[in-house]
Enzyme design. Structure first.
Site, PDB file in Angstrom:
ATOM      1  N   GLU A 122      51.350  74.696  51.422  1.00 18.70           N
ATOM      2  CA  GLU A 122      52.334  75.657  52.404  1.00 18.70           C
ATOM      3  C   GLU A 122      53.540  74.770  52.576  1.00 18.70           C
ATOM      4  O   GLU A 122      54.619  75.280  52.271  1.00 18.70           O
ATOM      5  CB  GLU A 122      51.690  75.821  53.569  1.00 18.70           C
ATOM      6  CG  GLU A 122      50.691  76.641  53.845  1.00 18.70           C
ATOM      7  CD  GLU A 122      50.586  78.042  53.088  1.00 18.70           C
ATOM      8  OE1 GLU A 122      51.807  78.528  53.252  1.00 18.70           O
ATOM      9  OE2 GLU A 122      49.650  78.752  52.770  1.00 18.70           O
ATOM     10  N   GLU A 172      40.013  79.355  60.620  1.00 24.67           N
ATOM     11  CA  GLU A 172      39.290  78.709  59.429  1.00 24.67           C
ATOM     12  C   GLU A 172      38.658  77.347  59.938  1.00 24.67           C
ATOM     13  O   GLU A 172      39.008  76.625  60.796  1.00 24.67           O
ATOM     14  CB  GLU A 172      40.355  78.449  58.413  1.00 24.67           C
ATOM     15  CG  GLU A 172      41.407  79.701  58.075  1.00 24.67           C
ATOM     16  CD  GLU A 172      40.481  80.820  57.594  1.00 24.67           C
ATOM     17  OE1 GLU A 172      39.371  80.683  57.025  1.00 24.67           O
ATOM     18  OE2 GLU A 172      41.269  81.992  57.600  1.00 24.67           O
TER      19      GLU A 172
HETATM   20 CA   LIG Z   1      42.218  83.822  58.019  1.00 26.86          CA
HETATM   21 ZN   LIG Z   2      50.613  80.489  48.878  1.00 26.63          ZN
END
Ligand SMILES: [Ca+2]
Ligand SMILES: [Zn+2]
Ligand SMILES: [Ca+2]
Ligand SMILES: [Ca+2]
Ligand SMILES: [Zn+2]
Length: 527
Positions: free
Chosen positions: A234, A214
């Site tokens: 996260e 990413e």
């Molecule tokens: Ca990915």
């Molecule tokens: Zn999530």
């Protein structure tokens, strides 16, 4: 974090929570059977399996993939995790055992069910590390570490949890390990999927991996995917939060581009405090700093801000939003230059037609604050040098004091020390007649026995509430005002209403670990 909810994510992401909860239920024979069944059904439902409520082969197979600790489920916390406490490792399934072994045994002392019956870390200081073998190839290491420090700090600002970056302790002492990778990565057996779709995965009460395919970027750099936002999301999962389907929540399952001024949403704050409790602690002093300001149109307006001070830190409280300002606490010396370090005893603002003087008290001395220059006077217009002795400036008042506040109606400062209160007549510059008195006599309990007695930490007149509060420890007593007595004439004058916890009235006044507090000063990221 995922671009959109899809069934694959649903399958993998709920598993760990359920497996852990099932381990609890299986091994704790006191665990209620129907909770087990409903948790199982819930698992089957979100996993796209036949909902049998039975621990069948399909369910076992699905549970053999405990690779992602992201529970993709709406914020109905109570159905997921049974309210049992002990973790025992006694699993029938060998493969599952292998996957979970490290996790369960490693965290055996660390995690348990919180007061509210939900899974959470059982300690409040958590150590994290960006793994050396897991650096991103896209940002400098300093930038990565800075962004993670900021992400952890954002959770710390709204919870009793504190986080420290630990680059030296043995690996097993690190609670949360972070790393970047692509495809197969970091010995993890859930591979990343290239650019798009999955951005990261996290273990419930464990580690976080970021997909380095990413295009991660630093905050406020415009394009790409905000590493800060993904990290905050996260970390939320690691701490035990499920997805929250509410606009503005960082725990929404879908990634939204980083908007300016991204903050922790009300629901995120409530959700983390649901797991870990509110923020509690004693304050040195609390006050509204009220002042006249001239607007761009030349009008004079009255403004005030509410400050909570603890040791060498302060929070600005946003009464309208009923929470602290994003980014607080701030070091006292940054916002209040020249006042003594180590926590002040009291703040007093003498505010009348003739005077507009702000004082801080500590020990046997007091400081006068220059509101125009926004720093303490070393010498004021009348030639007094500061700090001065309290006994000189306020004859008859003992020192050190516990706290004080200015009562505008009476033009009187109330100084508190131990179980006594000293009314000080500002005009006469002497103690008011009959003082000192017992706090209990001047501020009697409304409910017998419900009273601080003495050693009050802070006396606070709130313009928002138009009321005086006495704070002590983690609690406060509201002083009965004239409006209260008009409605309820039986209330005693200046009576103290029953004690409440400070964090039930003023939210999110949360400590941040001192190591994380000064981070803004050496930021490699422009903000
Ligand atoms: Ca990915
Ligand atoms: Zn999530
Ligand atoms: Ca905290
Ligand atoms: Ca105090
Ligand atoms: Zn991984």
């Amino acid at each position: 974090m995922h671009e959109r909810v899809n069934s694959v994510n649903k399958n993998v992401c709920t598993i760990l929570v359920f497996v852990i909860s099932l381990v609890f239920v299986n091994d704790n024979h006191l665990g209620p059977a129907q909770e087990f069944t409903s948790a199982l059904e819930e698992f089957q439902r979100v996993s796209g399996l036949p909902v049998t409520g039975v621990f069948d082969e399909a369910t076992k197979t699905a549970m053999n993939k405990p690779r992602c600790g992201v529970p993709d489920k709406e914020a109905t916390y109570s159905t997921l995790i049974p309210p049992t406490v002990n973790v025992h490792q006694n699993e029938p399934n060998r493969r599952r055992k292998r996957h979970l072994a490290g996790l369960v045994s490693k965290n055996r002392q660390k995690r348990e069910v919180s007061e509210t019956g939900h899974m959470a870390f059982s300690k409040t200081l958590l150590r994290w590390r960006l793994m050396g073998e897991g650096y991103s190839s896209q940002l400098t290491v300093d930038e990565q570490r800075y962004i993670f420090r900021l992400a952890f700090r954002m959770w710390s600002e709204v919870s009793p949890l504190d986080f420290v970056e630990d680059t030296s302790s043995p690996l097993e002492d690190i609670d949360i390990r972070l790393g970047f990778g692509t495809g197969r990565h970091l010995g993890c057996n859930q591979r990343f999927d290239g650019t798009g779709r999955e951005f990261a995965h996290a273990w419930f009460l464990g580690d976080i991996h970021f997909d380095d395919d990413e295009h991660f970027t630093a905050p406020n750099t415009g394009s790409g995917i905000s590493l800060l936002k993904v990290a905050v999301h996260e970390i939320g999962h690691v701490l035990g939060l499920p997805h929250i389907y509410r606009p503005g929540s960082i725990m929404q399952p879908s990634y939204l581009p980083h908007e300016a001024g991204f903050e922790m949403d009300w629901m995120d704050r409530k959700a983390i405090q649901h797991l870990y409790g509110g923020c509690k602690g004693r304050f040195n002093t609390v006050f509204d700093w009220i002042r006249k300001e001239r607007t761009a149109y030349g009008e004079v307006v009255i403004r005030f801000n509410t400050y909570f001070m603890r040791d060498d830190w302060y929070w600005l409280y946003e009464n309208r939003n009923n929470r602290t300002r994003y980014g607080d606490p701030v070091a006292l010396q940054v916002g209040w230059r020249g006042i003594p370090t180590g926590g002040v005893d009291a703040y007093v603002h003498v505010w009348s037609r003739k005077r507009d003087d702000v004082y801080f008290f500590k020990g046997t001395q007091f400081w006068k604050y220059n509101q125009d220059q926004d720093q303490a006077f070393t010498q004021d217009q009348e030639g007094w040098r500061y700090p001065r002795r309290i006994s000189e400036g306020f004859p008859g008042v003992p020192s050190p004091i516990d706290t004080a506040f200015y009562d505008r109606r009476e033009s009187r400062i109330y100084f508190f020390k131990n179980s006594l209160v000293y009314g000080f007549d500002v005009g006469a510059n002497s103690l008011a007649r009959g003082f000192p008195k017992r706090i209990r006599d001047v501020f009697p309990p409304v409910v017998s026995g419900d009273h601080p007695d003495g050693n009050v930490d802070a006396a606070y007149f709130s313009y928002t509430h138009n009321a005086v509060f006495l704070l002590k420890g983690t609690g406060f007593w509201q002083v009965v005002g004239s409006r209260d007595r008009w409605r309820r004439p039986f209330l005693p004058r200046n009576g103290l209403l029953p004690r409440k916890e400070v964090d039930t009235q003023w939210f999110d006044i949360c400590n941040v670990h001192p190591a994380a507090l000064r981070m803004n000063e050496h930021s490699p990221v422009h903000s």
